[in-house]
Write an enzyme that holds these catalytic residues in place. Structure first.
Site, PDB file in Angstrom:
ATOM      1  N   ARG A  78       0.895  -1.173   0.000  1.00 34.68           N
ATOM      2  CA  ARG A  78       0.000   0.000   0.000  1.00 34.68           C
ATOM      3  C   ARG A  78       0.921   1.207   0.000  1.00 34.68           C
ATOM      4  O   ARG A  78       1.725   1.375   0.936  1.00 34.68           O
ATOM      5  CB  ARG A  78      -0.903  -0.015   1.228  1.00 34.68           C
ATOM      6  CG  ARG A  78      -1.619   1.304   1.457  1.00 34.68           C
ATOM      7  CD  ARG A  78      -2.720   1.223   2.486  1.00 34.68           C
ATOM      8  NE  ARG A  78      -3.886   0.566   1.922  1.00 34.68           N
ATOM      9  CZ  ARG A  78      -5.119   0.640   2.427  1.00 34.68           C
ATOM     10  NH1 ARG A  78      -5.350   1.341   3.519  1.00 34.68           N
ATOM     11  NH2 ARG A  78      -6.117   0.023   1.841  1.00 34.68           N
ATOM     12  N   HIS A  89      -7.185   1.060  -6.532  1.00 32.88           N
ATOM     13  CA  HIS A  89      -7.384   0.163  -5.387  1.00 32.88           C
ATOM     14  C   HIS A  89      -8.085  -1.095  -5.912  1.00 32.88           C
ATOM     15  O   HIS A  89      -9.268  -1.327  -5.656  1.00 32.88           O
ATOM     16  CB  HIS A  89      -8.221   0.883  -4.324  1.00 32.88           C
ATOM     17  CG  HIS A  89      -8.214   0.246  -2.970  1.00 32.88           C
ATOM     18  ND1 HIS A  89      -7.477  -0.881  -2.659  1.00 32.88           N
ATOM     19  CD2 HIS A  89      -8.876   0.588  -1.819  1.00 32.88           C
ATOM     20  CE1 HIS A  89      -7.680  -1.193  -1.379  1.00 32.88           C
ATOM     21  NE2 HIS A  89      -8.528  -0.327  -0.856  1.00 32.88           N
ATOM     22  N   GLN A 126     -10.176  -3.466  -3.716  1.00 30.77           N
ATOM     23  CA  GLN A 126     -11.476  -2.892  -3.363  1.00 30.77           C
ATOM     24  C   GLN A 126     -12.466  -3.074  -4.513  1.00 30.77           C
ATOM     25  O   GLN A 126     -13.626  -3.443  -4.303  1.00 30.77           O
ATOM     26  CB  GLN A 126     -11.317  -1.394  -3.026  1.00 30.77           C
ATOM     27  CG  GLN A 126     -12.602  -0.749  -2.564  1.00 30.77           C
ATOM     28  CD  GLN A 126     -13.063  -1.295  -1.225  1.00 30.77           C
ATOM     29  OE1 GLN A 126     -12.289  -1.334  -0.270  1.00 30.77           O
ATOM     30  NE2 GLN A 126     -14.305  -1.728  -1.134  1.00 30.77           N
ATOM     31  N   ASP A 175     -17.050   7.781  -1.569  1.00 33.00           N
ATOM     32  CA  ASP A 175     -15.843   7.554  -0.764  1.00 33.00           C
ATOM     33  C   ASP A 175     -15.533   8.876  -0.076  1.00 33.00           C
ATOM     34  O   ASP A 175     -16.138   9.924  -0.388  1.00 33.00           O
ATOM     35  CB  ASP A 175     -14.687   7.098  -1.684  1.00 33.00           C
ATOM     36  CG  ASP A 175     -13.410   6.721  -0.926  1.00 33.00           C
ATOM     37  OD1 ASP A 175     -13.473   6.544   0.312  1.00 33.00           O
ATOM     38  OD2 ASP A 175     -12.350   6.608  -1.586  1.00 33.00           O
ATOM     39  N   CYS A 229     -16.368   2.113   0.407  1.00 34.55           N
ATOM     40  CA  CYS A 229     -15.243   1.214   0.731  1.00 34.55           C
ATOM     41  C   CYS A 229     -14.862   1.267   2.196  1.00 34.55           C
ATOM     42  O   CYS A 229     -14.239   0.338   2.698  1.00 34.55           O
ATOM     43  CB  CYS A 229     -14.045   1.574  -0.149  1.00 34.55           C
ATOM     44  SG  CYS A 229     -13.404   3.233   0.153  1.00 34.55           S
ATOM     45  N   ARG A 282     -14.163  -8.129   1.235  1.00 33.68           N
ATOM     46  CA  ARG A 282     -12.737  -7.899   0.991  1.00 33.68           C
ATOM     47  C   ARG A 282     -11.945  -9.175   1.260  1.00 33.68           C
ATOM     48  O   ARG A 282     -10.965  -9.461   0.578  1.00 33.68           O
ATOM     49  CB  ARG A 282     -12.225  -6.753   1.881  1.00 33.68           C
ATOM     50  CG  ARG A 282     -12.724  -5.362   1.501  1.00 33.68           C
ATOM     51  CD  ARG A 282     -12.163  -4.914   0.155  1.00 33.68           C
ATOM     52  NE  ARG A 282     -10.728  -5.024   0.125  1.00 33.68           N
ATOM     53  CZ  ARG A 282      -9.871  -4.091   0.535  1.00 33.68           C
ATOM     54  NH1 ARG A 282     -10.323  -2.938   0.961  1.00 33.68           N
ATOM     55  NH2 ARG A 282      -8.558  -4.282   0.468  1.00 33.68           N
TER      56      ARG A 282
HETATM   57  N1   CP Z   1     -11.330   0.081   2.150  1.00 37.27           N
HETATM   58  C1   CP Z   1     -10.075  -0.065   2.603  1.00 37.27           C
HETATM   59  O1   CP Z   1      -9.114  -0.255   1.863  1.00 37.27           O
HETATM   60  O2   CP Z   1      -9.990   0.010   3.957  1.00 37.27           O
HETATM   61  P1   CP Z   1      -8.646   0.099   4.802  1.00 37.27           P
HETATM   62  O3   CP Z   1      -7.990   1.406   4.460  1.00 37.27           O
HETATM   63  O4   CP Z   1      -9.101   0.019   6.232  1.00 37.27           O
HETATM   64  O5   CP Z   1      -7.757  -1.047   4.417  1.00 37.27           O
HETATM   65  N1  NVA Z   2      -9.734   6.954  -1.297  1.00 37.59           N
HETATM   66  C1  NVA Z   2      -9.371   6.511   0.030  1.00 37.59           C
HETATM   67  C2  NVA Z   2      -9.673   5.067   0.189  1.00 37.59           C
HETATM   68  C3  NVA Z   2      -9.408   4.507   1.549  1.00 37.59           C
HETATM   69  C4  NVA Z   2      -9.609   3.022   1.622  1.00 37.59           C
HETATM   70  C5  NVA Z   2      -7.905   6.787   0.281  1.00 37.59           C
HETATM   71  O1  NVA Z   2      -7.097   6.607  -0.638  1.00 37.59           O
HETATM   72  O2  NVA Z   2      -7.563   7.185   1.388  1.00 37.59           O
END
Ligand code: CP
Ligand code: NVA
Length: 298
Positions: free
Chosen positions: A96, A123, A126, A215, A255, A283
């Site tokens: 990530r 993502h 997701q 989101d 999400c 997920r």
């Molecule tokens: N939706 C999602 O990716 O959640 P987290 O940031 O908690 O992993």
């Molecule tokens: N768009 C958000 C998603 C979090 C799961 C971010 O990137 O923070």
């Protein structure tokens, strides 16, 4: 093969992952038996970390969680050195990251699959869970209308890709400067979307939609823009009034994490049309399906 974006899977790969996600764990064998999975996080996570760790264990493997600052992409050592070393220990390297270029660079040097667990660009894990959740609800996404309200961000891009591949109609709404681009809409059409549209008006996007997604307005890494973004996105809250424009059986999806009172009203996310908990639980199933697929399970 890697999973940096949904498009890496192609239509057959998306269908296979969604099929694997719905199969009993015991039918998948133990493709990670005795092997490791590197899970590196430059940003916080609840769903992604837990679902990936459990999916690895379910497939017989051993997850190794590491915070980004411990490996120090390009600060402690170059991304390429980190990738080459981890690929010697693990069956999969997942990260990530702030910059998508980091997962691209890992994929260039790793001779095991690299998985994007969220970048500034996309993502994909997701998107797979979102598709699984909508398919459970509607049986298919073909000819269904999927609306996105708010920031055209990483989650929106992966959702757009998977919904296009599965033949949905895509409707986006967001403020000027934060909207889906014409190039992206053309890409979605080429991927298989039945139709695409973009509007400044959330009501237009949501009209008749079967699923309404949103989101946060402030993604991780954008915290310094928070006040400005809250001002700009002010009219894009998903309210009960807005949901009333959608199909009578429309579902609300997010999400998570969600900010009640900003991008969504509490009455919507905590109400009967919300599928966000199911979506979060999916997920795990979609992560397991994706990892099994990358390990060659069919
Ligand atoms: N939706 C999602 O990716 O959640 P987290 O940031 O908690 O992993
Ligand atoms: N768009 C958000 C998603 C979090 C799961 C971010 O990137 O923070």
């Amino acid at each position: 093969m890697n999973l940096l974006d949904i498009t890496d899977l192609g239509a057959d790969g998306v269908a296979s992952v969604l099929d694997l996600a719905r199969r009993p764990v015991s039918s998948l064998g133990r493709p990670l038996d005795g092997r490791g999975a590197a899970l590196i996080f430059e940003k916080p996570s609840n769903r992604t970390r837990h679902s990936m760790e459990i999916a690895v264990v379910e497939l017989g493997g051993h997850p190794v969680y590491t915070r980004g600052e411990e490996v120090g992409f390009d600060t402690r050592e170059p991304v390429e050195d980190i990738g080459r070393i981890l690929a010697g220990y693990h069956a999969v390297v997942a990260a990530r990251v702030f910059s998508h270029s980091v997962v691209d660079r890992l994929a260039t040097v790793c001779d095991v699959p690299v998985v994007n667990m969220l970048s500034d660009h996309s993502h994909p894990l997701q998107g797979l869970a979102d598709a699984l959740t909508m398919i459970e609800e509607f049986e298919t996404l073909d000819d269904r209308i999927v609306a996105w309200v708010g920031d055209y961000n990483n989650v929106a891009r992966s959702l757009g890709e998977v919904c296009s591949i599965l033949g949905a109609h895509l409707r986006f709404a967001g403020p000027a400067g934060y909207q889906v681009t014409d190039d992206e809409l053309a890409r979605f059409t080429a991927l298989g979307a039945r139709s695409v549209s973009s509007s400044i008006d959330p009501r237009e996007a949501v009209q008749g939609a079967h699923a309404v997604h949103t989101d946060t307005w402030v993604s991780m890494g954008q915290e310094s823009e928070k006040a400005e973004r809250i001002r700009i996105f002010g009219r894009y809250t998903v309210t009960t009034d807005l949901m009333a424009q959608a199909d009578g059986h429309a579902i609300f999806m997010h999400c998570l994490p969600a900010y009640r009172g900003l991008e969504v009203e509490a009455a919507v996310i905590d109400g009967p049309s919300s599928r966000v908990i199911r979506q979060g639980h999916n997920r795990l199933h979609s992560a397991r399906g994706a990892l099994a697929y990358l390990m060659g399970v069919r």
